[in-house]
Design an enzyme around this catalytic site. Structure first.
Site, PDB file in Angstrom:
ATOM      1  N   HIS A  87       0.859  -1.186   0.000  1.00 33.02           N
ATOM      2  CA  HIS A  87       0.000   0.000   0.000  1.00 33.02           C
ATOM      3  C   HIS A  87       0.892   1.232   0.000  1.00 33.02           C
ATOM      4  CE1 HIS A  87       0.906  -0.448   4.245  1.00 33.02           C
ATOM      5  NE2 HIS A  87       0.299   0.678   4.575  1.00 33.02           N
ATOM      6  N   HIS A  89       1.302   3.934   2.109  1.00 28.54           N
ATOM      7  CA  HIS A  89       1.787   4.716   3.254  1.00 28.54           C
ATOM      8  C   HIS A  89       3.308   4.890   3.153  1.00 28.54           C
ATOM      9  CE1 HIS A  89      -1.924   4.072   6.048  1.00 28.54           C
ATOM     10  NE2 HIS A  89      -2.011   5.171   5.340  1.00 28.54           N
ATOM     11  N   ASP A  91       5.829   4.888   5.122  1.00 28.74           N
ATOM     12  CA  ASP A  91       6.782   3.985   5.777  1.00 28.74           C
ATOM     13  C   ASP A  91       6.983   2.687   4.976  1.00 28.74           C
ATOM     14  OD1 ASP A  91       4.074   3.567   6.608  1.00 28.74           O
ATOM     15  OD2 ASP A  91       4.749   2.291   8.248  1.00 28.74           O
ATOM     16  N   HIS A  92       6.130   2.452   3.988  1.00 34.06           N
ATOM     17  CA  HIS A  92       6.283   1.289   3.101  1.00 34.06           C
ATOM     18  C   HIS A  92       6.761   1.683   1.707  1.00 34.06           C
ATOM     19  CE1 HIS A  92       4.095  -1.563   5.780  1.00 34.06           C
ATOM     20  NE2 HIS A  92       3.722  -0.405   6.279  1.00 34.06           N
TER      21      HIS A  92
HETATM   22 ZN    ZN Z   1      -0.016   1.597   6.473  1.00 30.01          ZN
END
Ligand code: ZN
Length: 276
Positions: A87, A89, A91-92
């Site tokens: 996904h 976000h 942090d990914h």
């Molecule tokens: Zn997330």
């Protein structure tokens, strides 16, 4: 991102960084926080006898981490051939473009805005690289664009933020919706019951070796929280912030802003179902 950092009674096991299954190796990103637990798990996945690897979630835009992922693959005799995102976000996904530059790979994701190259990812897609097979399982709810990747050869599923190795996840309203999330958890339960998945390779926290137990725990937790929110509204706590202070009193205050997103999702769900 997580809603509650430490809930009791969850199955847990496995490793934080290093090999987790025959085909999956974790490289932990150095972005630990209340919201990201120990940091983001960047997964290198490949067939044992193949030189080609897939990387799932390069993580934050941190050159040291991104290079460490490339080096870890190389030391294992692998070249990164494709990048996938669970996904969007940050942090990914924030480091995905830089990682793609370092590795010369395409980035595939559900959200077209996150892709590099012309291939997306969707329901029923099977990603095949060097004999490795990853089946795409759409799991909206944490976000609208959340995906899991079923790794049948290891009886494992890479869950991103849909199921975490510790605590429970945020339903990030308004993008994330509770009805979708519950459907996604049921879809994951069916993977464990019907398709023999045992292992959760999460986006944060340790590997879980009782996937069905973890999913059942998540479903029970969501039902429990929903009942608490419904009761809070019946007792006159109507605003999201009031409901958080009442229902999430046992949770560290640093997590309340995230909890408020989940509460908004729960209030919407209760209204949509005529329960409040
Ligand atoms: Zn997330």
């Amino acid at each position: 991102m997580t809603e509650a950092a430490a809930l009791p009674g969850q199955p847990r096991g496995g490793v934080l960084s290093g090999p987790a299954t025959a085909r999956a190796v974790n490289v932990l990103a150095p972005n630990a926080s209340a919201m990201t637990l120990d940091g983001t798990n960047t997964w290198i996945v490949s067939e044992p006898d193949s030189e080609l690897a897939v990387v799932v979630d390069p993580g934050p835009l941190d050159d040291v981490h991104l290079r460490h992922v490339v080096d870890t693959a190389r030391k294992g005799g692998k070249r990164v051939a494709l990048t996938l995102l669970t996904h969007g976000h940050p942090d990914h996904a924030e480091g995905a473009a830089r990682f793609a530059e370092l590795t010369g790979t395409h980035v595939r994701a559900l959200d077209p805005a996150l892709r590099l190259g012309d291939e997306g990812l969707g329901h029923g897609d099977v990603v095949s690289v060097g004999g490795l097979e990853l089946r795409v399982v759409p799991t909206p709810g944490h976000t609208a664009d959340s995906l899991c990747f079923h790794l049948p050869a290891d009886r494992a599923v890479l869950t991103g933020d849909t199921v975490l190795g510790r605590g429970t996840t945020v339903v990030a309203h308004p993008d994330g919706r509770l009805g979708d999330y519950l459907d996604s958890l049921r879809r994951l339960r069916s993977l464990t019951v019907d398709d023999g998945v045992h292992i959760v390779l999460p986006g944060h926290g340790p590997v879980l070796d009782d996937a069905q137990g973890a999913v059942e725990f998540y479903l029970a937790h969501r039902a429990h929280r929903l009942a608490q929110v419904e009761t809070a509204v019946e007792n006159g706590y109507t605003g999201p912030a009031e409901v958080v202070a009442h229902v999430y009193a046992d949770v560290d205050r640093s997590l309340w802003p995230a909890a408020e997103l989940s509460v908004r999702a729960q209030l919407e769900y209760l209204r949509d179902h005529g329960l409040i």
